[in-house]
Scaffold this active site. Structure first.
Site, short mmCIF file in Angstrom:
data_model
loop_
_atom_site.label_atom_id
_atom_site.label_comp_id
_atom_site.label_asym_id
_atom_site.label_seq_id
_atom_site.Cartn_x
_atom_site.Cartn_y
_atom_site.Cartn_z
CB VAL A 52 -0.96 0.04 1.21
CG1 VAL A 52 -2.03 -1.02 1.08
CG2 VAL A 52 -0.22 -0.08 2.53
CE1 TYR A 53 3.46 1.32 4.41
CE2 TYR A 53 5.75 0.72 4.05
CZ TYR A 53 4.64 0.82 4.89
OH TYR A 53 4.75 0.40 6.19
N GLY A 54 2.51 4.24 -1.21
CA GLY A 54 2.50 4.90 -2.52
C GLY A 54 1.67 4.13 -3.53
CG ASP A 55 -2.18 2.64 -5.47
OD1 ASP A 55 -2.60 1.59 -4.92
OD2 ASP A 55 -2.64 3.04 -6.55
NE ARG A 329 3.14 0.28 9.66
CZ ARG A 329 4.35 0.46 9.16
NH1 ARG A 329 4.57 1.48 8.38
NH2 ARG A 329 5.35 -0.35 9.45
#
Length: 329
Positions: A52-55, A329
């Site tokens: 999910v980081y930066g999609d 988060r």
């Protein structure tokens, strides 16, 4: 950099991990490359990302750097799944179908054939834990994952997962790591997560070990324009720890740093790094200059008197465990 065993496993990781949450958003590919090279040159091995980081952009950037800049075998590659939410039958969560689809997508974005550590990003109350664990077991037996862990689990959830995997059979993988927020500003995991991890031989990987940046002291006089606190993306994330209690702890950290001729960042990081059960704090930096400050903490061991004073000023006074969601988060 010193290495430590990750829980009761044969995997050893550097005692500081490189976090990549901002890669693809606040940190571009060029700056990410600078960070990765500096980290590996300092002896760091554990690099942590998530789908999910930066999609997914964080994984894509890291994958491109592994192909061109840093040998794959020089790092312990860790990513996470289950926090993604999207349309379709396999659009997210911790179901078997969603997890295994997410694993394939992560491997594709990273450009690798296996992960060293694959972690369930969050507990999913809508899915039986046995189903989630069956996906972890299959990921390992299929050769796509070497070790498995979890993230943001409360103490009872961690114990349930650890026991559940053992119930699959003697050849099932064991959970070797758990990620939780842990710093001088947030010691809630000490109540239940830390004891549960110790009992089951699980290593703790703290995230936000610098109190979401607040423990560096950068916010003592206001909000710097180039800080995460001023960012529309991370402003709310930082504000959680901008309280009167936090301010008192930050002043104590700054006093300790002055006495030791080092930085507040190094003091805060050394404190959490050497807490019982901790294997490696995962540190995210906006740029290589910030990362250099974290790497400097490798040379610091806090004197007992200073550690005791910081323990006292940050005492949670019986604070309870919590399981943060990806939103904070």
């Amino acid at each position: 950099m010193e290495c430590r065993p990750l829980g009761a496993s044969g995997l050893k990781v550097s005692r500081m991990g490189l976090g990549t949450m901002s890669w693809g958003t606040d940190t571009d590919a060029e700056e990410a490359a600078n960070q990765l090279v500096a980290f590996v040159d300092a002896g760091g091995t554990l690099v942590d990302t998530a789908d999910v980081y930066g999609d997914g952009e964080s994984e894509r950037i890291l994958g491109s750097l592994l192909a061109d800049l840093v040998p794959r075998e020089d790092i312990v590659l860790a990513t996470k799944a289950a926090a993604r939410r999207a349309a379709g039958p396999f659009g997210g969560g911790a179901s078997r179908g969603s997890l295994l689809a997410a694993l394939d997508d992560s491997l594709r974005r990273l450009g690798v054939d296996h992960l060293d550590l694959w972690q369930v990003h969050a507990w999913d109350p809508a899915v039986p834990i046995e189903e989630t664990l069956s996906a972890l077991d299959h990921a390992v037996t299929s050769g796509r994952v070497r070790y498995v862990g979890v993230s943001n689990y409360a103490g009872w959830q961690l114990a349930t997962a650890a026991c559940g995997l053992r119930g699959i059979g003697s050849t099932a993988p064991r959970i070797v790591s758990t990620q939780s927020e842990y710093s001088l500003l947030d010691r809630g995991v000490e109540a239940e997560v830390v004891p549960a991890a110790a009992h089951h031989g699980i290593g703790l990987l703290p995230w936000a070990p610098l109190g979401r940046g607040v423990l560096t002291g950068k916010y003592r006089g206001g909000t710097p324009a180039d800080s995460r606190g001023a960012s529309t993306t991370y402003g709310g994330y930082v504000d959680r720890h901008r309280t009167d209690r936090a301010a008192r702890i930050v002043e104590a950290v700054a006093t300790a740093a002055e006495g030791l001729s080092t930085s507040p960042l190094a003091v805060a990081l050394a404190w959490v790094r050497d807490r019982p059960g901790v294997v490696a704090p995962v540190v995210g930096s906006r740029d290589a200059a910030q990362l250099a400050g974290s790497l400097a903490a490798e040379e610091l061991t806090l004197p007992d008197a200073i550690r005791g004073a910081l323990d006292d000023v940050s005492d949670p006074a019986g604070g309870a465990d919590h399981a943060p969601t990806e939103e904070n988060r």
